[in-house]
Scaffold this motif. Sequence first.
Motif, PDB file in Angstrom:
ATOM      1  N   UNK A 117       0.823  -1.225   0.000  1.00 23.50           N
ATOM      2  CA  UNK A 117       0.000   0.000   0.000  1.00 23.50           C
ATOM      3  C   UNK A 117       0.850   1.264   0.000  1.00 23.50           C
ATOM      4  N   UNK A 118       1.893   1.310   0.800  1.00 23.10           N
ATOM      5  CA  UNK A 118       2.761   2.488   0.816  1.00 23.10           C
ATOM      6  C   UNK A 118       3.495   2.643  -0.508  1.00 23.10           C
ATOM      7  N   UNK A 119       3.930   1.534  -1.079  1.00 18.72           N
ATOM      8  CA  UNK A 119       4.642   1.600  -2.357  1.00 18.72           C
ATOM      9  C   UNK A 119       3.728   2.156  -3.450  1.00 18.72           C
ATOM     10  N   UNK A 120       2.450   1.770  -3.407  1.00 15.06           N
ATOM     11  CA  UNK A 120       1.511   2.270  -4.425  1.00 15.06           C
ATOM     12  C   UNK A 120       1.267   3.771  -4.265  1.00 15.06           C
ATOM     13  N   UNK A 121       1.205   4.232  -3.027  1.00 16.02           N
ATOM     14  CA  UNK A 121       1.056   5.668  -2.798  1.00 16.02           C
ATOM     15  C   UNK A 121       2.265   6.404  -3.369  1.00 16.02           C
ATOM     16  N   UNK A 122       3.442   5.887  -3.097  1.00 15.49           N
ATOM     17  CA  UNK A 122       4.659   6.518  -3.602  1.00 15.49           C
ATOM     18  C   UNK A 122       4.716   6.503  -5.127  1.00 15.49           C
ATOM     19  N   UNK A 123       4.249   5.419  -5.707  1.00 17.38           N
ATOM     20  CA  UNK A 123       4.324   5.286  -7.165  1.00 17.38           C
ATOM     21  C   UNK A 123       3.465   6.341  -7.864  1.00 17.38           C
ATOM     22  N   UNK A 124       2.440   6.841  -7.161  1.00 18.53           N
ATOM     23  CA  UNK A 124       1.588   7.869  -7.759  1.00 18.53           C
ATOM     24  C   UNK A 124       2.226   9.249  -7.716  1.00 18.53           C
ATOM     25  N   UNK A 125       3.281   9.392  -6.923  1.00 20.38           N
ATOM     26  CA  UNK A 125       3.961  10.676  -6.822  1.00 20.38           C
ATOM     27  C   UNK A 125       4.736  10.977  -8.100  1.00 20.38           C
ATOM     28  N   UNK A 126       4.805  12.254  -8.426  1.00 21.47           N
ATOM     29  CA  UNK A 126       5.582  12.640  -9.611  1.00 21.47           C
ATOM     30  C   UNK A 126       7.070  12.431  -9.379  1.00 21.47           C
ATOM     31  N   UNK A 127       7.441  12.292  -8.116  1.00 19.10           N
ATOM     32  CA  UNK A 127       8.849  12.088  -7.794  1.00 19.10           C
ATOM     33  C   UNK A 127       9.244  10.617  -7.813  1.00 19.10           C
ATOM     34  N   UNK A 128       8.265   9.749  -7.984  1.00 18.55           N
ATOM     35  CA  UNK A 128       8.561   8.318  -7.961  1.00 18.55           C
ATOM     36  C   UNK A 128       9.383   7.930  -9.183  1.00 18.55           C
ATOM     37  N   UNK A 129      10.362   7.080  -8.987  1.00 13.96           N
ATOM     38  CA  UNK A 129      11.158   6.625 -10.132  1.00 13.96           C
ATOM     39  C   UNK A 129      10.349   5.691 -11.027  1.00 13.96           C
TER      40      UNK A 129
ATOM     41  N   UNK B 198      10.006   2.026 -10.049  1.00 12.94           N
ATOM     42  CA  UNK B 198       9.052   1.643  -9.001  1.00 12.94           C
ATOM     43  C   UNK B 198       7.692   1.335  -9.621  1.00 12.94           C
ATOM     44  N   UNK B 199       7.247   2.201 -10.539  1.00 15.18           N
ATOM     45  CA  UNK B 199       5.972   1.956 -11.213  1.00 15.18           C
ATOM     46  C   UNK B 199       6.017   0.654 -12.008  1.00 15.18           C
ATOM     47  N   UNK B 200       7.163   0.404 -12.669  1.00 12.05           N
ATOM     48  CA  UNK B 200       7.297  -0.824 -13.453  1.00 12.05           C
ATOM     49  C   UNK B 200       7.291  -2.043 -12.541  1.00 12.05           C
ATOM     50  N   UNK B 201       7.944  -1.920 -11.388  1.00 11.17           N
ATOM     51  CA  UNK B 201       8.000  -3.020 -10.432  1.00 11.17           C
ATOM     52  C   UNK B 201       6.589  -3.389  -9.959  1.00 11.17           C
ATOM     53  N   UNK B 202       5.797  -2.376  -9.622  1.00 12.69           N
ATOM     54  CA  UNK B 202       4.428  -2.626  -9.164  1.00 12.69           C
ATOM     55  C   UNK B 202       3.568  -3.196 -10.297  1.00 12.69           C
ATOM     56  N   UNK B 203       3.809  -2.737 -11.519  1.00 11.59           N
ATOM     57  CA  UNK B 203       3.049  -3.252 -12.655  1.00 11.59           C
ATOM     58  C   UNK B 203       3.338  -4.736 -12.867  1.00 11.59           C
TER      59      UNK B 203
END
Length: 68
Positions: free
Chosen positions: A40-52, A55-60
């Motif tokens: 859940x925390x990782x998904x919140x971070x992934x929505x940030x414009x600062x997220x690498x 991270x988004x690819x990892x969650x995908x």
Amino acid sequence: MLLAGGECADCREHAGERVIIAMPQGGSGPGGPSRKACLPCARVRARSVFAPDWLREDLAVIDAERAT
Ligand SMILES: [Zn+2]
């Protein structure tokens, strides 16, 4: 990539599974431990414009594995 459980770096709760949310900064050599958070925390971070992007690819990838 899912990691073993432990304390989330964001919410400090014990998580049954975690992902890396931040790599240590700074050129060559080990720059310290990577930060690991619950999903859940990782998904919140992934929505940030600062997220690498990684991270988004990892969650995908995790979501894709769950969907099958
Ligand atoms: Zn958390």
